[in-house]
Design an enzyme around this catalytic site. Structure first.
Site, PDB file in Angstrom:
ATOM      1  N   HIS A 209       0.808  -1.215   0.000  1.00 23.33           N
ATOM      2  CA  HIS A 209       0.000   0.000   0.000  1.00 23.33           C
ATOM      3  C   HIS A 209       0.847   1.273   0.000  1.00 23.33           C
ATOM      4  O   HIS A 209       0.298   2.364  -0.124  1.00 23.33           O
ATOM      5  CB  HIS A 209      -0.943  -0.001   1.202  1.00 23.33           C
ATOM      6  CG  HIS A 209      -2.011  -1.040   1.103  1.00 23.33           C
ATOM      7  ND1 HIS A 209      -3.265  -0.786   0.583  1.00 23.33           N
ATOM      8  CD2 HIS A 209      -2.006  -2.356   1.440  1.00 23.33           C
ATOM      9  CE1 HIS A 209      -3.988  -1.891   0.618  1.00 23.33           C
ATOM     10  NE2 HIS A 209      -3.253  -2.857   1.130  1.00 23.33           N
TER      11      HIS A 209
ATOM     12  N   ASP B  66       3.300   9.156  -1.762  1.00 24.24           N
ATOM     13  CA  ASP B  66       2.171   8.404  -1.223  1.00 24.24           C
ATOM     14  C   ASP B  66       1.866   7.229  -2.139  1.00 24.24           C
ATOM     15  O   ASP B  66       1.994   7.340  -3.365  1.00 24.24           O
ATOM     16  CB  ASP B  66       0.940   9.305  -1.120  1.00 24.24           C
ATOM     17  CG  ASP B  66       0.102   9.018   0.116  1.00 24.24           C
ATOM     18  OD1 ASP B  66       0.263   7.923   0.687  1.00 24.24           O
ATOM     19  OD2 ASP B  66      -0.680   9.875   0.512  1.00 24.24           O
TER      20      ASP B  66
END
Length: 474
Positions: free
Chosen positions: A157, A365
């Protein structure tokens, strides 16, 4: 039908599906487990004086969860140490914040073995195992050593770091080699997958096929790109709920005919919060006529407050928000409203809908689901504008956002002005394109595409060796 076993560091399936914080992983995995029978396994978040491996099993809103308590030493070395002080900063390109301590690595290996030993008796022959994130990279290797032959997938992730940074990690080859015990490795973006492949080619002298089958360390693994999304229908229901509507009304009234810019991020140096405030300050400096007409609402729940780095950034943000407000505020206007608390998902939906601009500007991110939530919350007839960091995984899909370099305060300032003055027709056009992306990457599509790909991977014998694989470099 095969069961699905989801494994993650923390089991955070919400007891109330309408509640939630800025993070979207809990909602995504809960949606997956409601479709596929199975369970969610991981750490309970609690500690015990001595590890026993005793399982706690409960039902949370239709999701069966199985958790285990850890010893304080496990938490210090595995979670606070290797996961949050070593891998997290390294994977976000912050080598300056990365702690390389042998005890952290030892605790990481030990705790992953413990997780594997507790989970192994629960696994049935036809189960599919889906392990999540950097906390549990070695777990497939440990399960294989216990005789588990099931299909095991891994999804990262976070971003994957550039090779030149990853090699600063002691025993980086051992960490990457353990990933070759998975059957399928998933990334959010082509960029993260490409960086992983490049590491394997250079450091392990591996081979990468056009369909992303990678051979190295005497093994073979399938890789792929699976961009995560939000539960679109569930989020729209939260937006249109009673509390979502009340929150929108409250924020619209609170804005008092001013334009609200919203940012929602947990407290973390990867989110670019200092740079965001400095960019907003630059906007106030560059556009004196707009002072008093716009304000930034920054919602930043506190996380990992027992890690020194996070305590430091919290203090700097408090000081920065105070300095900007002190310099620019008037008797009836405060430029930054800075909140350190968590809101429910329906409340956040109301906040997003009331905001003229969504500011999502991480320095790096994996995906960033706030960007997709902001778009989904908008009024189709009068949508707000998304400003998005080009270093967020979402930027690969959401090109109709105003893409910015968050390190440039001038670029942020210009983007804020562009967003606030954008004509309605252009805002609608951009929103329609972005909303189509949000629907096309719905969490259900992410779930089905990943699990479907994992089911297609052929199960191989544990001792299978790629016959002509190059010997890894020493």
């Amino acid at each position: 039908m095969s069961r699905l076993i989801v494994v993650s560091n923390r089991v955070s399936a919400p007891k109330d599906p309408a509640a939630g914080s800025a993070g979207g992983l809990a909602m995504a995995l809960s949606a997956a487990l409601r479709k596929y029978d199975g369970l969610w396994f991981g750490w309970s978040g609690e500690t015990v004086e001595q590890f026993t491996g005793e399982l706690n099993i409960e039902d949370r809103a239709g999701v069966t969860v199985a958790t285990v308590d850890l010893e304080p030493q496990d938490v210090d070395e595995y979670y606070n140490g290797y996961a949050n002080k070593t891998l997290w900063p390294l994977f976000h390109h912050r080598v300056d914040l990365t702690a390389y301590e042998r005890s952290y690595g030892e605790g990481y290996e030990r705790t992953n073995r413990r997780f594997a030993e507790v989970l192994q008796p629960l696994i049935q022959p036809d189960d599919i195992i889906w392990i999540h994130d950097y906390h549990m990279i070695p777990m497939a290797r440990d399960l294989r050593r216990l005789g588990v032959k099931n299909r095991i997938g891994f999804f990262l992730h976070t971003p994957w770091p550039a090779r030149q940074l990853l090699v600063t990690l002691p025993h980086h080859r051992r960490l990457v080699e353990s990933m070759f015990y998975f059957d399928l490795i998933g990334f959010h973006t082509h960029e993260w997958l490409g960086l992983f492949e490049r590491y394997v080619e250079v450091e392990a002298r591996g081979r990468v096929s056009p369909d992303h089958v990678i051979e190295a360390f005497g093994r073979r693994v399938q890789c792929g790109v699976f961009p995560i999304g939000i539960d679109v229908d569930g989020f729209l229901a939260a937006r249109d709920s009673v509390l979502g509507g009340k929150t929108y009304d409250r924020m619209a009234a609170s804005a008092a005919f001013r334009s609200m810019i919203v940012g929602v991020d947990r407290l973390d140096y990867s989110k670019g919060l200092e740079q965001r405030m400095l960019g907003f300050e630059q906007f106030l400096e560059d556009n004196p006529a707009m002072r008093g007409e716009v304000f930034l609402l920054q919602v930043t729940p506190i996380s990992r407050d027992d890690v020194d780095t996070y305590q430091d950034i919290r203090g700097r943000l408090d000081a920065l928000a105070g300095r900007i407000n002190g310099a620019y505020a008037d008797m009836d206007w405060q430029p930054i409203r800075y909140l350190n608390r968590t809101f429910r998902r329906d409340q956040l939906a109301g906040l997003y809908r009331a905001a003229k601009v969504g500011l999502v500007t991480p320095l790096r991110d994996g995906m960033n689901l706030v960007a997709k939530e902001y778009v989904a919350a908008q009024n189709p007839e009068d949508p707000g504008v998304l400003i998005l960091s080009r270093f967020a995984g979402a930027a690969e899909q959401m090109g109709e956002a105003l893409l910015v370099n968050p390190l440039s305060r001038e670029e942020l300032s210009e983007a804020i002005k562009t967003a606030l003055t954008m004509p309605l027709e252009e805002r609608i056009r951009k929103w329609k394109a972005l909303m189509q992306v949000v629907r096309d990457t719905d969490v259900g599509i992410w779930r089905d595409s990943y699990v479907g790909a994992l089911k297609k991977v052929a199960i191989r014998a544990d001792d299978e060796v790629v016959a002509d694989a190059a010997e890894p470099a020493a």
